[in-house]
Design a protein around this motif. Structure first.
Motif, PDB file in Angstrom:
ATOM      1  N   MET A   2      49.861  32.188  44.591  1.00  0.00           N
ATOM      2  CA  MET A   2      49.683  32.607  45.965  1.00  0.00           C
ATOM      3  C   MET A   2      48.305  33.245  46.165  1.00  0.00           C
ATOM      4  N   LYS A   3      47.893  34.028  45.153  1.00  0.00           N
ATOM      5  CA  LYS A   3      46.612  34.701  45.249  1.00  0.00           C
ATOM      6  C   LYS A   3      45.470  33.684  45.285  1.00  0.00           C
ATOM      7  N   TRP A   4      45.578  32.617  44.495  1.00  0.00           N
ATOM      8  CA  TRP A   4      44.525  31.607  44.468  1.00  0.00           C
ATOM      9  C   TRP A   4      44.494  30.790  45.749  1.00  0.00           C
ATOM     10  N   LEU A   5      45.660  30.583  46.365  1.00  0.00           N
ATOM     11  CA  LEU A   5      45.695  29.872  47.641  1.00  0.00           C
ATOM     12  C   LEU A   5      44.969  30.679  48.716  1.00  0.00           C
ATOM     13  N   LEU A   6      45.250  31.962  48.781  1.00  0.00           N
ATOM     14  CA  LEU A   6      44.581  32.829  49.747  1.00  0.00           C
ATOM     15  C   LEU A   6      43.083  32.897  49.466  1.00  0.00           C
ATOM     16  N   ARG A   7      42.733  32.998  48.183  1.00  0.00           N
ATOM     17  CA  ARG A   7      41.317  33.052  47.821  1.00  0.00           C
ATOM     18  C   ARG A   7      40.613  31.745  48.182  1.00  0.00           C
ATOM     19  N   SER A   8      41.303  30.621  48.027  1.00  0.00           N
ATOM     20  CA  SER A   8      40.717  29.322  48.388  1.00  0.00           C
ATOM     21  C   SER A   8      40.488  29.218  49.892  1.00  0.00           C
ATOM     22  N   ILE A   9      41.457  29.673  50.669  1.00  0.00           N
ATOM     23  CA  ILE A   9      41.322  29.626  52.129  1.00  0.00           C
ATOM     24  C   ILE A   9      40.190  30.536  52.589  1.00  0.00           C
ATOM     25  N   VAL A  10      40.121  31.727  52.030  1.00  0.00           N
ATOM     26  CA  VAL A  10      39.039  32.652  52.388  1.00  0.00           C
ATOM     27  C   VAL A  10      37.695  32.083  51.941  1.00  0.00           C
TER      28      VAL A  10
ATOM     29  N   SER B 126      27.888  27.002  48.517  1.00  0.00           N
ATOM     30  CA  SER B 126      28.362  28.327  48.937  1.00  0.00           C
ATOM     31  C   SER B 126      29.804  28.559  48.500  1.00  0.00           C
ATOM     32  N   LEU B 127      30.620  27.503  48.463  1.00  0.00           N
ATOM     33  CA  LEU B 127      31.996  27.639  47.977  1.00  0.00           C
ATOM     34  C   LEU B 127      32.015  27.968  46.490  1.00  0.00           C
ATOM     35  N   VAL B 128      31.208  27.282  45.705  1.00  0.00           N
ATOM     36  CA  VAL B 128      31.134  27.561  44.265  1.00  0.00           C
ATOM     37  C   VAL B 128      30.630  28.982  44.032  1.00  0.00           C
ATOM     38  N   PHE B 129      29.632  29.404  44.792  1.00  0.00           N
ATOM     39  CA  PHE B 129      29.110  30.764  44.660  1.00  0.00           C
ATOM     40  C   PHE B 129      30.179  31.795  44.989  1.00  0.00           C
ATOM     41  N   TYR B 130      30.934  31.559  46.077  1.00  0.00           N
ATOM     42  CA  TYR B 130      31.984  32.497  46.456  1.00  0.00           C
ATOM     43  C   TYR B 130      33.059  32.584  45.372  1.00  0.00           C
ATOM     44  N   VAL B 131      33.491  31.449  44.844  1.00  0.00           N
ATOM     45  CA  VAL B 131      34.536  31.438  43.816  1.00  0.00           C
ATOM     46  C   VAL B 131      34.045  32.157  42.560  1.00  0.00           C
ATOM     47  N   ALA B 132      32.785  31.948  42.192  1.00  0.00           N
ATOM     48  CA  ALA B 132      32.237  32.619  41.013  1.00  0.00           C
ATOM     49  C   ALA B 132      32.189  34.135  41.214  1.00  0.00           C
ATOM     50  N   VAL B 133      31.732  34.565  42.366  1.00  0.00           N
ATOM     51  CA  VAL B 133      31.651  36.010  42.633  1.00  0.00           C
ATOM     52  C   VAL B 133      33.042  36.624  42.692  1.00  0.00           C
ATOM     53  N   ALA B 134      33.991  35.941  43.329  1.00  0.00           N
ATOM     54  CA  ALA B 134      35.364  36.455  43.405  1.00  0.00           C
ATOM     55  C   ALA B 134      35.993  36.539  42.026  1.00  0.00           C
ATOM     56  N   SER B 135      35.725  35.565  41.186  1.00  0.00           N
ATOM     57  CA  SER B 135      36.273  35.566  39.833  1.00  0.00           C
ATOM     58  C   SER B 135      35.701  36.716  39.009  1.00  0.00           C
ATOM     59  N   VAL B 136      34.401  36.932  39.101  1.00  0.00           N
ATOM     60  CA  VAL B 136      33.766  38.031  38.373  1.00  0.00           C
ATOM     61  C   VAL B 136      34.303  39.375  38.868  1.00  0.00           C
ATOM     62  N   LEU B 137      34.451  39.527  40.177  1.00  0.00           N
ATOM     63  CA  LEU B 137      34.983  40.792  40.702  1.00  0.00           C
ATOM     64  C   LEU B 137      36.416  41.030  40.246  1.00  0.00           C
ATOM     65  N   GLU B 138      37.216  39.977  40.203  1.00  0.00           N
ATOM     66  CA  GLU B 138      38.603  40.111  39.734  1.00  0.00           C
ATOM     67  C   GLU B 138      38.639  40.538  38.272  1.00  0.00           C
TER      68      GLU B 138
ATOM     69  N   HIS C 256      39.263  44.736  34.078  1.00  0.00           N
ATOM     70  CA  HIS C 256      38.662  45.493  32.986  1.00  0.00           C
ATOM     71  C   HIS C 256      38.679  46.992  33.292  1.00  0.00           C
ATOM     72  N   LYS C 257      38.397  47.370  34.518  1.00  0.00           N
ATOM     73  CA  LYS C 257      38.435  48.771  34.915  1.00  0.00           C
ATOM     74  C   LYS C 257      39.842  49.328  34.777  1.00  0.00           C
ATOM     75  N   LYS C 258      40.825  48.542  35.174  1.00  0.00           N
ATOM     76  CA  LYS C 258      42.221  48.980  35.063  1.00  0.00           C
ATOM     77  C   LYS C 258      42.607  49.191  33.609  1.00  0.00           C
ATOM     78  N   ARG C 259      42.182  48.271  32.731  1.00  0.00           N
ATOM     79  CA  ARG C 259      42.478  48.427  31.296  1.00  0.00           C
ATOM     80  C   ARG C 259      41.795  49.663  30.724  1.00  0.00           C
ATOM     81  N   LEU C 260      40.552  49.918  31.123  1.00  0.00           N
ATOM     82  CA  LEU C 260      39.847  51.094  30.625  1.00  0.00           C
ATOM     83  C   LEU C 260      40.515  52.383  31.089  1.00  0.00           C
ATOM     84  N   LEU C 261      40.968  52.420  32.347  1.00  0.00           N
ATOM     85  CA  LEU C 261      41.646  53.612  32.839  1.00  0.00           C
ATOM     86  C   LEU C 261      42.976  53.827  32.132  1.00  0.00           C
TER      87      LEU C 261
END
Length: 105
Positions: A1-9, A78-90, A95-100
């Motif tokens: 579901m998360k990937w579907l929403l991310r694809s639409i956005v 622009s779609l490839v760039f958005y997917v790459a940036v979204a993937s890196v942010l995720e 990683h931040k959650k694991r460190l905390l």
């Protein structure tokens, strides 16, 4: 579901970015056409703009899309760039959650 929403956005963001690029290119092409009767192309040949002089003294404008491939490439990039940036942010959030969690243990 998360990937579907991310694809639409991602597709929506890519569409908006593509339209901004197309409009900016068209405006640039329009202002670079200073001579009447000369056809100017913009966005790597995707858009054209040609002013014509009418017999009554008015100026007619011919505008349009002559090749859709550069526009499709802008959308895909622009779609490839958005997917790459979204993937890196995720991954950074995970990683931040694991460190905390490691810090709390």
């Amino acid at each position: 579901m998360k990937w579907l929403l991310r694809s639409i956005v991602g597709m929506t963001v890519s569409f908006v970015v593509t339209m901004i690029v197309v409009v900016a290119s068209f405006i640039t092409t329009m202002f670079s056409a200073s001579e009447i009767g000369v056809r100017k192309s913009g966005l790597f040949g995707a858009l054209f703009f040609e002013p014509h002089a009418k017999p009554d003294g008015a100026t007619a404008l011919e505008i349009g899309v002559s090749n859709g491939a550069p526009i499709a490439l802008v959308f895909a990039a622009s779609l490839v760039f958005y997917v790459a940036v979204a993937s890196v942010l995720e991954r950074l959030k995970l990683h931040k959650k694991r460190l905390l969690q490691a810090n709390q243990d």
